[in-house]
Design an enzyme around this catalytic site. Structure first.
Site, PDB file in Angstrom:
ATOM      1  N   TYR A   1     -24.356  14.576  50.824  1.00  0.00           N
ATOM      2  CA  TYR A   1     -23.483  13.777  49.954  1.00  0.00           C
ATOM      3  C   TYR A   1     -22.042  14.127  50.291  1.00  0.00           C
ATOM      4  O   TYR A   1     -21.682  15.311  50.369  1.00  0.00           O
ATOM      5  CB  TYR A   1     -23.773  14.117  48.490  1.00  0.00           C
TER       6      TYR A   1
ATOM      7  N   ASP B   1     -18.466  19.422  55.764  1.00  0.00           N
ATOM      8  CA  ASP B   1     -18.132  19.180  54.361  1.00  0.00           C
ATOM      9  C   ASP B   1     -18.500  20.445  53.586  1.00  0.00           C
ATOM     10  O   ASP B   1     -19.672  20.709  53.323  1.00  0.00           O
ATOM     11  CB  ASP B   1     -18.913  17.962  53.854  1.00  0.00           C
TER      12      ASP B   1
ATOM     13  N   LYS C   1     -13.441  21.276  44.614  1.00  0.00           N
ATOM     14  CA  LYS C   1     -13.407  21.950  43.321  1.00  0.00           C
ATOM     15  C   LYS C   1     -13.059  23.447  43.302  1.00  0.00           C
ATOM     16  O   LYS C   1     -12.185  23.867  42.551  1.00  0.00           O
ATOM     17  CB  LYS C   1     -14.728  21.737  42.607  1.00  0.00           C
TER      18      LYS C   1
END
Ligand code: HOZ
Length: 425
Positions: free
Chosen positions: A144, A239, A267
């Protein structure tokens, strides 16, 4: 039966927000029941609106590595609050953050701050295309990379949880240059990279996928990606929105000893505030505006609140802290394996450092097909049995759980004990 405040809020929320939430997995769709609305957190715990306390293994999906509301971060944030929250002009804090990230992450010589992982990957893909002058992207099923159009192809996380790995509203034209490959399929991916030749701009991968549950790379898979992208002239994008600063200061690339061309972070570098970043080799990053022709911008990018929280959090991540997390992770893994054996449960405890997933699968999960074949119903029953015992796990079989520095050995032992009971349900 009396209605709980969480239930009342959820009923209201569903009339005001799609599914009653601002991000799909939170709605408990795949595990059933209704979500707990969280009122406050401290350390390894949070409390819902009905006053129930839970030991939290979500940690806001990773960034709360120091636990909830760590006083040392909040003190720094409060001091910055008094000085201003956003200026839309450069600040010294951004320079400090860039220095911190460049020093820590092997592949990053220059970095651009954005506001989320989605934005980071969107920017990184654009840069990869701008730098190479090529169009095609390879991504892997079950990985994702946020919710930008071109990457919602066989996507993991909420998309997989809801069974919409290819989202409605994304046109064929938007994904025409995205090719989905199979994670861990070494020969097949090598052949695909070679076949795409000088059309291939970038191979984007979660080096340690955590959005189909936690899946480990097979020996040689990431090495092959590195070698073949180098030969092809395409960029390799790691990622590390989930893994950056979580497994080591330099992320999974430090652990694996493989340096991609470009890396995305999220984050965790915001210490609980919304942040993302992408960075890479200088020559690549110098394609980004205002130096180069690849446009990307953001009013709140690098804002002083997020920079302060992030810097304070990252600077506290010493080698001893990672060692502590590894020890807790190993304690949990050993305990869970023993509990599985004692209860005669067929499941796979997959872990790296402080990230883990218990897959209800008879065989180790190595890819999207394996993750999807897990028994999500059984996971749902297990999730609720744990929730009843005050342990909050990710409400989906296809997400990783996170241990924080606020967790203790006692917490881990209590978790294992609760699992021993929950696995019998
Ligand atoms: N997709 C996120 C985790 N991989 C979940 C975001 C959220 O619901 O907060």
């Amino acid at each position: 039966m009396t209605t709980t405040r969480s239930q009342q809020l959820f009923d209201d929320a569903q009339t005001l927000m799609p599914g009653g939430v601002n991000s799909p997995v939170r709605a408990f769709g795949s595990v059933g029941g209704s979500p707990r609305f969280i009122a406050r957190g401290a350390g390894a715990h949070f409390w819902d609106e009905d006053g129930n306390r839970y030991l939290d293994y979500v940690g806001s999906w990773g960034p709360l590595i120091h636990g909830h509301a760590p006083p040392f971060i909040h003190d720094a944030v409060r001091a910055q609050l008094a000085r201003g929250t956003s200026f839309g002009a450069p600040t010294a804090l951004e320079v400090e953050m860039a220095r911190e990230v460049c020093a820590a992450v092997p592949s990053i010589e220059m970095v651009r701050m954005v506001n989320s992982g989605t934005e980071a990957v969107m920017g990184a893909i654009r840069v990869a295309r701008g730098f190479t002058g090529r169009r095609k992207i390879i991504k892997f099923a079950g990985c994702y990379h946020g919710h930008s159009d071109a990457l919602l192809v066989q996507a993991g996380s909420g998309a997989l949880t809801l069974g919409v790995p290819d989202s409605a509203g994304v046109t064929p034209a938007q994904t025409a240059d995205t090719i989905s490959a199979h994670y861990n399929a070494i020969d097949e991916t090598r052949a695909l990279i070679r076949e795409l030749g000088d059309e291939l701009a970038v191979v984007a991968v979660e080096p340690l996928p955590a959005n189909m549950g936690l899946v480990k790379p097979k020996s040689g898979f990431l090495e092959m990606l590195r070698e073949e992208t180098q030969k092809s002239g395409a960029l390799l994008l790691f990622d590390e929105v989930m893994t950056g600063f979580r497994l080591a200061r330099g992320g999974f690339q430090e652990v694996a000893g493989i340096t991609p061309d470009i890396t995305t972070l999220g984050k965790i570098i915001g210490g609980g505030f919304p942040v993302g970043a992408y960075g890479g080799r200088r020559e690549i990053m110098e394609c980004v505006a205002p130096v180069g022709p690849v446009y990307q911008a953001g009013t709140l990018s690098g804002n002083p609140m997020a920079m302060t929280a992030g810097l304070t959090s990252l600077r506290a991540l010493t080698p001893e802290k990672y060692e502590y997390l590894e020890n807790l992770g190993a304690r949990l893994e050993n305990g869970v394996r023993a509990a599985l054996q004692e209860t005669g449960t067929t499941a796979q405890m997959q872990r790296w450092g402080s990230m883990w997933t218990l897959f209800f699968s008879p065989v180790p999960v190595e890819d999207y097909a394996g993750a999807k074949a897990s028994d999500a119903q059984k996971f749902g029953r297990f999730f609720h049995a744990m929730l009843e015992r005050s342990f909050y796990l990710p409400p989906s079989q296809f997400e990783a759980a996170f241990i924080s520095l606020a967790h203790t050995e006692r917490d881990i032992d209590d978790t294992v004990e609760a699992m021993r009971e929950a696995l019998k349900v």
